[in-house]
Scaffold this motif. Structure first.
Motif, PDB file in Angstrom:
ATOM      1  N   HIS A 149       0.879  -1.206   0.036  1.00 47.43           N
ATOM      2  CA  HIS A 149      -0.217   0.121  -0.030  1.00 47.43           C
ATOM      3  C   HIS A 149       0.851   1.143   0.033  1.00 47.43           C
ATOM      4  N   LEU A 150       0.120   2.364  -0.339  1.00 51.77           N
ATOM      5  CA  LEU A 150       0.657   3.792  -0.458  1.00 51.77           C
ATOM      6  C   LEU A 150       0.188   4.600   0.877  1.00 51.77           C
ATOM      7  N   SER A 151       0.684   5.352   1.595  1.00 53.90           N
ATOM      8  CA  SER A 151       0.091   6.282   2.370  1.00 53.90           C
ATOM      9  C   SER A 151       0.460   7.665   1.937  1.00 53.90           C
ATOM     10  N   LEU A 152      -0.695   8.494   1.867  1.00 57.66           N
ATOM     11  CA  LEU A 152      -0.391   9.898   1.779  1.00 57.66           C
ATOM     12  C   LEU A 152      -0.536  10.524   3.198  1.00 57.66           C
ATOM     13  N   VAL A 153       0.335  11.189   3.513  1.00 57.29           N
ATOM     14  CA  VAL A 153       0.646  11.711   5.206  1.00 57.29           C
ATOM     15  C   VAL A 153       0.564  13.222   5.019  1.00 57.29           C
ATOM     16  N   ILE A 154      -0.302  13.878   6.032  1.00 56.85           N
ATOM     17  CA  ILE A 154       0.048  15.331   6.307  1.00 56.85           C
ATOM     18  C   ILE A 154       0.221  15.306   7.933  1.00 56.85           C
ATOM     19  N   ALA A 155       1.460  15.956   7.956  1.00 60.19           N
ATOM     20  CA  ALA A 155       1.633  16.267   9.634  1.00 60.19           C
ATOM     21  C   ALA A 155       1.483  17.824   9.934  1.00 60.19           C
ATOM     22  N   ASP A 156       1.047  18.211  10.984  1.00 61.36           N
ATOM     23  CA  ASP A 156       0.898  19.329  11.460  1.00 61.36           C
ATOM     24  C   ASP A 156       2.148  20.063  12.223  1.00 61.36           C
ATOM     25  N   ALA A 157       2.889  20.564  11.485  1.00 61.23           N
ATOM     26  CA  ALA A 157       4.230  21.133  12.116  1.00 61.23           C
ATOM     27  C   ALA A 157       4.273  22.583  12.441  1.00 61.23           C
ATOM     28  N   SER A 158       3.014  23.014  12.775  1.00 54.38           N
ATOM     29  CA  SER A 158       2.812  24.184  13.542  1.00 54.38           C
ATOM     30  C   SER A 158       3.638  24.420  14.593  1.00 54.38           C
ATOM     31  N   SER A 159       3.880  23.490  15.402  1.00 50.90           N
ATOM     32  CA  SER A 159       4.610  23.334  16.573  1.00 50.90           C
ATOM     33  C   SER A 159       5.922  22.544  16.597  1.00 50.90           C
ATOM     34  N   ALA A 160       6.875  22.622  17.354  1.00 52.82           N
ATOM     35  CA  ALA A 160       8.018  21.778  17.169  1.00 52.82           C
ATOM     36  C   ALA A 160       7.696  20.273  17.370  1.00 52.82           C
ATOM     37  N   PRO A 161       8.568  19.455  16.869  1.00 47.01           N
ATOM     38  CA  PRO A 161       8.511  17.950  16.830  1.00 47.01           C
ATOM     39  C   PRO A 161       8.650  17.655  18.233  1.00 47.01           C
ATOM     40  N   ARG A 162       7.845  16.414  18.549  1.00 49.44           N
ATOM     41  CA  ARG A 162       7.985  16.136  20.126  1.00 49.44           C
ATOM     42  C   ARG A 162       9.169  15.119  20.625  1.00 49.44           C
ATOM     43  N   ARG A 163      10.068  15.003  19.413  1.00 52.37           N
ATOM     44  CA  ARG A 163      11.243  14.192  19.540  1.00 52.37           C
ATOM     45  C   ARG A 163      12.078  14.336  18.266  1.00 52.37           C
ATOM     46  N   GLU A 164      13.126  13.751  18.537  1.00 52.97           N
ATOM     47  CA  GLU A 164      14.142  13.985  17.256  1.00 52.97           C
ATOM     48  C   GLU A 164      13.751  12.667  16.234  1.00 52.97           C
ATOM     49  N   ALA A 165      14.067  12.824  15.007  1.00 48.38           N
ATOM     50  CA  ALA A 165      13.907  11.698  14.022  1.00 48.38           C
ATOM     51  C   ALA A 165      14.681  10.406  14.539  1.00 48.38           C
ATOM     52  N   ARG A 166      14.015   9.170  14.342  1.00 49.08           N
ATOM     53  CA  ARG A 166      14.726   7.910  14.883  1.00 49.08           C
ATOM     54  C   ARG A 166      14.827   7.044  13.849  1.00 49.08           C
ATOM     55  N   LEU A 167      14.640   7.419  12.456  1.00 49.68           N
ATOM     56  CA  LEU A 167      14.794   6.381  11.253  1.00 49.68           C
ATOM     57  C   LEU A 167      15.614   7.100  10.175  1.00 49.68           C
ATOM     58  N   PRO A 168      16.635   6.227  10.082  1.00 49.20           N
ATOM     59  CA  PRO A 168      17.686   6.860   8.755  1.00 49.20           C
ATOM     60  C   PRO A 168      17.225   6.619   7.598  1.00 49.20           C
ATOM     61  N   SER A 169      17.725   7.720   6.692  1.00 52.22           N
ATOM     62  CA  SER A 169      17.183   7.520   5.333  1.00 52.22           C
ATOM     63  C   SER A 169      18.525   7.776   4.447  1.00 52.22           C
ATOM     64  N   THR A 170      18.280   7.247   3.115  1.00 53.74           N
ATOM     65  CA  THR A 170      18.984   7.333   1.793  1.00 53.74           C
ATOM     66  C   THR A 170      18.297   7.974   0.804  1.00 53.74           C
ATOM     67  N   ALA A 171      18.989   8.758   0.046  1.00 48.76           N
ATOM     68  CA  ALA A 171      18.158   9.442  -0.925  1.00 48.76           C
ATOM     69  C   ALA A 171      18.127   8.403  -2.240  1.00 48.76           C
ATOM     70  N   LEU A 172      16.683   8.594  -2.562  1.00 46.74           N
ATOM     71  CA  LEU A 172      16.605   7.345  -3.950  1.00 46.74           C
ATOM     72  C   LEU A 172      17.127   8.233  -5.154  1.00 46.74           C
ATOM     73  N   GLN A 173      17.583   7.255  -5.855  1.00 45.69           N
ATOM     74  CA  GLN A 173      18.245   7.570  -7.164  1.00 45.69           C
ATOM     75  C   GLN A 173      17.264   7.615  -8.161  1.00 45.69           C
ATOM     76  N   GLU A 174      17.311   8.370  -9.299  1.00 44.10           N
ATOM     77  CA  GLU A 174      16.732   8.080 -10.326  1.00 44.10           C
ATOM     78  C   GLU A 174      16.849   6.843 -11.256  1.00 44.10           C
TER      79      GLU A 174
END
Lengths: 216, 78
Positions: A149-174
């Motif tokens: 499946h796919l998920s379209l996600v919107i996140a309300d970033a009006s306030s500061a995030p409640r914690r640091e990011a926890r998942l590492p990521s790498t850029a997708l290549q073309e």
């Protein structure tokens, strides 16, 4: 709210997600506005693809700032650990293939406070039926995938995030990033077409009922 | 005699107060339900209008939103 909700009447996040769908669909045509990543969740021993919008979506009436992204969970049998999120989120689940209303994943959730579980449940998440988690400090959830499946996600970033990011990521290549954007566009188009067909049918039924009332 | 009439009137008054109180609570509950239903209907209509704009090829409502360059890359959704 002490649970995930699927009722727009109870959630501004869900109302905004619904009303911004056309704007997000239009934005998907602008390839330079999106960046692709492969996100690695070592705890669940899986990875998923993320297409994040470089621009924030600002609601004119409330000035709420939304981050927008599409995630693709293509691998079968995904079972994440119970986790929280950094921001309040609304999620529109979409099938990679197939129609509306298909069961995509089961979502166990817990409402926690002071280390105690106050409430818990399992939500069956179906294609085309969005849900929101408005209290990410209390609501934890897991994803037990039934279908890709796919998920379209919107996140309300009006306030500061409640914690640091926890998942590492790498850029997708073309061409993987473009393929992901195309898959997301097709899934959203398919969902909007299905909804429009349902809407046309219900309008037709309303018209038939109105004619019958007039004939009486 | 007067005392008996007074007692009956007071009794009727109390019954009236209880009945009216119940009616007020019932009306309040009914109006709450109607308000919730109206909100849900409004949400449905707004969503359907937005979807019809897509079907008809119309642009999204211009005043509802705008985009601002952000460029966050710290995994906001995890």
């Amino acid at each position: 709210m002490n649970s995930p909700t699927q009722s727009p009447a109870d959630s501004r996040l869900l109302r905004d997600l619904n009303s911004f769908l056309p704007a997000i669909r239009a934005k998907l045509d602008a390839s330079s506005s999106w960046s692709g990543d492969r996100v690695i969740d070592r705890a669940a021993d899986h990875a998923y693809e993320r297409l994040a919008c470089r621009d924030s979506l600002i609601a004119s009436d409330t000035r709420v700032r939304y981050l927008v992204a599409l995630h693709r969970f293509a691998a079968p049998g995904l079972r994440t650990a119970m986790h929280d999120h950094r921001y309040p989120i609304a999620v529109l689940p979409m099938a990679c293939t197939g129609g509306d209303d298909a069961l995509l994943y089961r979502m166990p959730w817990e409402c926690r406070a002071d280390g105690q579980v106050l409430q818990a449940g399992v939500l069956d998440v179906r294609a085309g039926i969005p849900y929101a988690i408005g209290a990410p400090d209390r609501i934890f959830h897991a994803v037990h995938s039934v279908a890709p499946h796919l998920s379209l996600v919107i996140a309300d970033a009006s306030s500061a995030p409640r914690r640091e990011a926890r998942l590492p990521s790498t850029a997708l290549q073309e061409p993987a990033a473009t393929a992901l954007r195309q898959a997301a566009t097709e899934a959203l188009d398919r969902l909007l077409r299905v909804r429009a067909r349902g809407l046309r049918n219900s309008m037709r039924e309303d018209g038939v009922h109105a004619c019958r009332r007039l004939e009486r | 005699m007067m005392l008996a009439v007074m007692q009956v009137l007071i009794g009727l008054g109390l019954v009236l107060i209880v009945v009216l109180n119940k009616q007020i609570h019932a009306l309040r509950a009914a109006s709450q339900v109607m308000q919730t239903e109206a909100m849900a209907r409004l949400d449905r209509l707004e969503r359907e209008i937005a979807e019809m704009r897509v079907v008809l090829g119309l642009p999204p409502r211009a005043t509802a939103h705008h985009w601002e360059r952000d460029n966050r890359s710290d995994g906001p959704f995890d």
